[in-house]
Design a protein around this motif. Structure first.
Motif, mmCIF file in Angstrom:
data_model
loop_
_atom_site.group_PDB
_atom_site.id
_atom_site.type_symbol
_atom_site.label_atom_id
_atom_site.label_comp_id
_atom_site.label_asym_id
_atom_site.label_seq_id
_atom_site.Cartn_x
_atom_site.Cartn_y
_atom_site.Cartn_z
ATOM 1 N N LEU A 2 15.579 12.973 -33.819
ATOM 2 C CA LEU A 2 15.215 12.905 -32.407
ATOM 3 C C LEU A 2 14.004 12.004 -32.315
ATOM 4 N N LYS B 22 11.120 16.235 -27.391
ATOM 5 C CA LYS B 22 11.807 16.334 -28.693
ATOM 6 C C LYS B 22 11.514 17.650 -29.405
ATOM 7 N N SER B 23 10.217 17.948 -29.534
ATOM 8 C CA SER B 23 9.845 19.162 -30.273
ATOM 9 C C SER B 23 10.306 20.414 -29.551
ATOM 10 N N LEU C 76 13.907 20.905 -30.239
ATOM 11 C CA LEU C 76 14.113 21.408 -31.600
ATOM 12 C C LEU C 76 13.836 22.908 -31.658
ATOM 13 N N ARG C 77 12.767 23.306 -30.979
ATOM 14 C CA ARG C 77 12.345 24.707 -31.040
ATOM 15 C C ARG C 77 13.287 25.651 -30.271
ATOM 16 N N MET D 166 13.274 26.144 -40.536
ATOM 17 C CA MET D 166 12.424 25.195 -39.824
ATOM 18 C C MET D 166 11.187 24.863 -40.651
ATOM 19 N N LEU E 2 15.580 22.454 -39.432
ATOM 20 C CA LEU E 2 14.893 21.723 -38.372
ATOM 21 C C LEU E 2 13.553 21.232 -38.911
ATOM 22 N N ASP F 35 10.100 19.467 -37.792
ATOM 23 C CA ASP F 35 9.312 19.060 -36.627
ATOM 24 C C ASP F 35 8.131 18.182 -37.048
ATOM 25 N N VAL G 104 18.047 18.303 -38.664
ATOM 26 C CA VAL G 104 17.672 17.778 -37.354
ATOM 27 C C VAL G 104 16.179 17.554 -37.403
ATOM 28 N N MET G 105 15.762 16.306 -37.272
ATOM 29 C CA MET G 105 14.328 16.070 -37.385
ATOM 30 C C MET G 105 13.760 15.305 -36.205
ATOM 31 N N VAL G 106 12.570 15.754 -35.830
ATOM 32 C CA VAL G 106 11.772 14.986 -34.888
ATOM 33 C C VAL G 106 10.868 14.127 -35.744
#
Lengths: 223, 242
Positions: B34, B42-43, B46-47, B83, B161, B163, B192-194
């Motif tokens: 992301l 974005k964050s 994700l959260r 996460m 995830l 972040d 899935v990464m920011v």
């Protein structure tokens, strides 16, 4: 100066003083263990922001912190029998100390809990821990470590405050001193010795709490 | 069915709407980044996937279970979703090994021996076999972050995830963490990464998702997204990076 010091006049009563020291110690140990446990639960309830419980605990804390210990003690010993709750001097004294320390330690421990970074709690949540597990494994130890000096001081204050329990004839150290000086009229000597004993007990208690804290928060692998 | 499905996600903090209808599907084994400016959501997005943020509207499905549903236990959901955070968030009173062992023991009720075996394996995987007995404050930022990755992996999540996992690191420590993430991607872990590491995203990810002001503006294969930005927002974002 006409007054002649006679510390020898206390010697015949040494057993009474010793009993007083023992009772003060018992009150302090029970009061501290149960009071801090109560404070831990109270702090958890306050920090969890569960609306009803948190407010009830909040009222309890404010009630105790804004009224004198002596009045709390009198209420428990002289007031509660009206409701059918009759306690012995010792029971009333120990209950008053638990309730008092419980309120103060609730606020102290809550401060420690609030100082835990939110990210650590989120990390624990993301690891699928539930609220009890997070409190037990992630929050409480670092929180207590942060506030241990403040909590130790409060325990010492409560120990010294136990002298007030002489007012309901709980036979702790101050009660013993009062009794002895009423018998031999050696007020200076008796209270001098009582003061020295309180001082020694405070210093010892601080030392014990420090050692216990070191043990509790020492870095040692559990693996 | 996709491993993670987000549909029409709306999220507000008070008056401020930070997610304005997000649709996203994440397939098993996919590596998604992301990207977008700070404050683009974005964050927060994700959260929402592991329930750290509740949503105001929309649905999130993870492994066939609806997140935020009364019938879906959030703790069960989180068993599937690991996460890793920007600030590592290791538990300071435990060693690296204990950090990794804790959750398998208390949540999954693994025996100490079992948890230790898994933890040692995970710490070795992130290159910290020799630092297991160190406490977080005895480790560098990069090492702490790798412990955090090992800690998340020890729960055997189906999706991880990340972040902004390198944003709090000194520049010279970024690569050791990215190397671990790259290895996970190569092993087929769903990620899935920011991230603000555009070159890394370009090399490692299957899919880039560009967010701006709470919306997904574009998504697709990294080369495609970078080479042919279709919206002016992405064009200016990519232009700003050059």
């Amino acid at each position: 100066m006409a007054y002649k010091f006679d510390f020898g006049a206390i010697v015949p009563h040494w057993e009474l003083l010793l009993d007083g020291v023992v009772l003060t110690t018992e009150l302090t140990v029970i009061g501290a263990v149960v009071g801090v446990s109560l404070g831990t639960l109270g702090a958890w309830a306050r920090a969890s922001r569960a609306p009803v419980i948190s407010q009830i605990v909040g009222i309890y804390v404010e009630l105790i912190r804004n009224t004198p210990f002596l009045v709390q003690l009198f209420f428990i010993f002289f007031g509660l029998p009206a409701l059918g709750v009759k306690l012995s001097e010792f029971q009333a004294a120990v209950l008053a100390m638990i309730v008092n320390l419980g309120a103060y330690s609730t606020e102290i421990i809550r401060a420690g809990i609030l100082a835990i970074p939110k990210g650590q709690i989120e990390a624990a949540q993301s690891l699928a821990m539930n609220r009890v597990q997070i409190f037990r494994y992630v929050i409480i130890r670092p929180a207590l470590k942060k506030i241990w000096p403040a909590l130790s001081s409060q325990i010492v204050i409560v120990m010294l405050g136990s002298s007030v329990c002489s007012q309901i004839a709980a036979e702790e150290l101050t009660f013993a001193a009062n009794y002895i000086q009423a018998v031999n009229f050696r007020a200076f000597e008796v209270y001098f010795v009582a003061t020295a004993l309180y001082l020694a007990m405070s210093v010892l208690l601080r030392w014990v709490l420090k050692i216990f804290g070191n043990f509790l928060f020492e870095r040692r692998s559990h693996v | 069915m996709s491993l993670v499905e987000l549909h029409a996600i709306h999220k507000s903090f008070g008056e401020l709407e930070v997610l304005k209808g997000i649709d996203l599907k994440i397939e098993e084994g996919q590596v998604i980044a992301l990207i977008g400016k700070s404050g683009s959501g974005k964050s927060t997005l994700l959260r929402t996937i592991n329930g750290l943020e509740t949503i105001n509207d929309g649905t999130i499905m993870v492994a066939g279970k609806k997140v935020g549903d009364r019938d879906t236990d959030v703790l069960t959901l989180r068993l599937n979703v690991g996460m890793v955070f920007q600030q590592f968030n290791l538990f300071p009173h435990y060693t690296a090994l204990e950090n990794v062992m804790l959750s398998p023991q208390v949540v999954k009720k693994q025996s100490k021996a079992e948890a230790k075996e898994v933890a040692e394996e995970m710490l070795a995987k992130v290159g910290l076999a020799d630092k297991m007995m160190h406490y977080p404050d005895q480790l560098s930022g990069g090492q702490q972050q790798r412990v955090a990755i090992a800690r998340a992996l020890a729960m055997k999540p189906r999706v991880l995830l990340c972040d902004e996992v390198t944003s709090a690191l000194d520049p010279e420590l970024v690569n050791e963490v990215l190397a671990v993430v790259r290895q996970l991607a190569e092993e087929g872990m769903t990620l899935v990464m920011v991230t603000h590491e555009m070159r890394f995203a370009r090399e490692v990810c299957d899919k880039l998702v560009f967010m701006d002001q709470g919306r997904i503006h574009e998504s697709g294969a990294p080369e495609e997204v970078f080479a042919n930005p279709k919206t002016s927002e992405l064009a200016s974002f990519v232009g700003g990076l050059a």
